[in-house]
Design a protein around this motif. Structure first.
Motif, PDB file in Angstrom:
ATOM      1  N   PRO A 160       2.766  18.362   7.634  1.00  0.00           N
ATOM      2  CA  PRO A 160       3.766  17.942   8.628  1.00  0.00           C
ATOM      3  C   PRO A 160       3.418  16.614   9.306  1.00  0.00           C
ATOM      4  N   ILE A 161       2.158  16.385   9.612  1.00  0.00           N
ATOM      5  CA  ILE A 161       1.790  15.178  10.346  1.00  0.00           C
ATOM      6  C   ILE A 161       2.148  13.907   9.577  1.00  0.00           C
ATOM      7  N   ALA A 162       2.209  14.008   8.251  1.00  0.00           N
ATOM      8  CA  ALA A 162       2.506  12.824   7.444  1.00  0.00           C
ATOM      9  C   ALA A 162       3.864  12.217   7.820  1.00  0.00           C
TER      10      ALA A 162
ATOM     11  N   CYS B 175       0.848  -1.190   0.000  1.00  0.00           N
ATOM     12  CA  CYS B 175       0.000   0.000   0.000  1.00  0.00           C
ATOM     13  C   CYS B 175       0.886   1.244   0.000  1.00  0.00           C
ATOM     14  N   PRO B 176       0.562   2.234  -0.835  1.00  0.00           N
ATOM     15  CA  PRO B 176       1.420   3.420  -0.924  1.00  0.00           C
ATOM     16  C   PRO B 176       1.356   4.278   0.331  1.00  0.00           C
ATOM     17  N   GLY B 177       2.494   4.857   0.692  1.00  0.00           N
ATOM     18  CA  GLY B 177       2.591   5.726   1.859  1.00  0.00           C
ATOM     19  C   GLY B 177       3.080   7.103   1.475  1.00  0.00           C
ATOM     20  N   ALA B 178       3.484   7.882   2.480  1.00  0.00           N
ATOM     21  CA  ALA B 178       3.901   9.268   2.238  1.00  0.00           C
ATOM     22  C   ALA B 178       5.064   9.344   1.253  1.00  0.00           C
ATOM     23  N   LYS B 179       5.947   8.315   1.287  1.00  0.00           N
ATOM     24  CA  LYS B 179       7.111   8.347   0.389  1.00  0.00           C
ATOM     25  C   LYS B 179       6.707   8.222  -1.076  1.00  0.00           C
ATOM     26  N   ASP B 180       5.481   7.742  -1.303  1.00  0.00           N
ATOM     27  CA  ASP B 180       4.991   7.580  -2.667  1.00  0.00           C
ATOM     28  C   ASP B 180       4.151   8.762  -3.134  1.00  0.00           C
ATOM     29  N   HIS B 181       4.096   9.829  -2.320  1.00  0.00           N
ATOM     30  CA  HIS B 181       3.300  11.010  -2.684  1.00  0.00           C
ATOM     31  C   HIS B 181       3.749  11.516  -4.052  1.00  0.00           C
TER      32      HIS B 181
ATOM     33  N   GLY C 286       3.974  14.332  -5.200  1.00  0.00           N
ATOM     34  CA  GLY C 286       4.806  15.519  -5.083  1.00  0.00           C
ATOM     35  C   GLY C 286       6.117  15.274  -4.347  1.00  0.00           C
ATOM     36  N   GLY C 287       6.407  14.020  -4.036  1.00  0.00           N
ATOM     37  CA  GLY C 287       7.634  13.708  -3.303  1.00  0.00           C
ATOM     38  C   GLY C 287       7.330  13.426  -1.844  1.00  0.00           C
TER      39      GLY C 287
END
Lengths: 291, 291
Positions: A169-171, A154-160, A162-163
């Motif tokens: 910030p909470i991410a 499952c994709p997480g913040a690193k897969d945003h 936009g980078g």
């Protein structure tokens, strides 16, 4: 449970944070001043836009109530969000009712000082605490855990798109992995269904406890996004029930909205632990402020 | 909506009570004493056993808050029940937060005096009020109303196996008609499923308003009965969201329980009006004290 995800900390760090010694514990710390009054300093790391996250604030107030009340664990906690809480100093004032044998109720308010010295109330809380460890082990449930792909898929913040630093910030404090089937909104293709599913863990690998569950129920993107709405969806009120101590490892969170009417919607959350138990339920009433 | 039940008052009385002039209005009356303090005298007619019904009490406190706050209607109301409320005098003390433009929040506590003159707190409430009539008319819902037989075909208090007077006092104030498919418990044959459905109206035919919806969400027999449990199921906490002014006539109420664990269960209620709108949602956390 057939899914057995690795704990997220194990994927990238040899030393995982522990309950009591972690970012979440430090950032929700409250210092007792006088009877029932607590000082806190709220870091900007838990913000979305200018305001601190509602679940994070519930955990801060929940920690103060856990100290002020005669029982340790939040069983049912309601917060009404009056004004947006900013990073910085805050004061939590609690008011305990006479404790019962197995349950204790209490109220709390979180206030912040304005530059001119006046006080502004940010949220009011009403809660009943008990001792989760003292409950019998019986479970008789017809509820089914949400089905989603394994944590690692499952994709997480690193897969945003936009980078990895593009999210709020909470991410960076969370390890949130969205079920791709409910993440269409992030790519401009919302499903139109009011449901989002995700794995939830803390970024430093600290296992979850009842206070962290108060964060988990309000940590996903709003269902309104998957309904095709954009803009701010501020929480008016959130009530969370904690039903058991979560087992170690990431939890599965499903949030659903059935009724959007008159500019308000309810958002229900369920949190399931790695042992397949429904460890928290919540419902919030939120306002849809479309752009 | 294809079902169009007659209003219950029309079945047996030519003069139906009206909002403002009815048993419910008289019995939830509060008298302002000083700023934010209200006196009430709670009749025994709303009792189940020795204790007054939780939804009725929420309506009493809700009426006081409606006077104390800047907006008229309960949008979201949470009550924590501390001790059993007895018929007789009570005092409601409210504490309003500074009002917002469209929403006002406030707390309240209901207390009663013991024979020795000391005060005992019965329930604490935290609420946000607004103006339902000011909301836009948009509805976008995936929720479906419960399906149950027409009002006239569902058994009520007059059909009680022990006779029309056999139920608790509150049964005489309500016109509650249970869906026979979810009333097996009353005949010693519970379905084992955690759901009960019913038509709800007031016995004197008064139409429902937001305060009466606070009563409706806690007026059915507990789902625990249909799960095959007997005994007392006291509410620890109840949160109700009122989403619109109900249309005239009886409402349909469905209550469901999915998770019974550690001696606690959640009970969710939905209230649907005669126009087919979801006008209230609630969830309570209750304790199962089996005999």
């Amino acid at each position: 449970m057939t899914q057995a995800p690795q704990a997220p900390g194990a994927l990238r760090a040899t030393s995982r944070a522990t309950i009591g010694d972690s970012e979440f514990d430090r950032d929700t710390r409250v210092e007792r001043r006088e009877a029932g009054h607590y000082a806190a300093d709220l870091p900007a790391g838990w913000a979305i836009g200018d305001a601190l996250n509602g679940g994070y604030l519930l955990a801060v107030v929940g920690r103060a109530l856990g100290d002020a009340l005669a029982h340790p664990d939040p069983f049912t906690v309601t917060a009404h969000y009056l004004t947006a809480t900013r990073p910085g100093p805050a004061l939590v004032r609690t008011d305990a009712a006479p404790p019962g044998r197995t349950l204790s109720a209490g109220s709390a308010t979180l206030v912040q000082r304005e530059p001119d010295g006046t006080e502004t109330e940010r949220l009011r809380v009403l809660a009943t605490y008990g001792d989760l460890a003292a409950l019998p082990g019986d479970v008789r449930t017809s509820a089914e855990p949400p089905v989603l792909p394994p944590f690692e898929q499952c994709p997480g913040a690193k897969d945003h798109p936009g980078g990895p630093e593009a999210g709020p910030p909470i991410a960076g404090r969370l390890d949130l992995r969205l079920d791709p089937a409910t993440a269409g909104w992030a790519l401009g293709a919302p499903s139109g269904r009011g449901e989002i599913r995700a794995w939830f863990a803390l970024a430093d690998g600290r296992d979850l406890d009842p206070l962290a569950l108060l964060l988990a129920v309000d940590a996903l993107p709003p269902t309104a996004f998957e309904l095709g709405l954009s803009g701010w969806v501020p929480t008016v009120e959130l009530t969370a029930h904690v039903r058991c101590h979560p087992a170690p490892g990431p939890v599965r969170v499903a949030i659903t909205t059935r009724n959007l009417a008159g500019g308000f919607l309810e958002e229900d959350a369920e949190v399931w632990d790695s042992a397949g138990r429904l460890c928290a339920q919540s419902r919030q009433l939120a306002r849809v402020l479309t752009r």
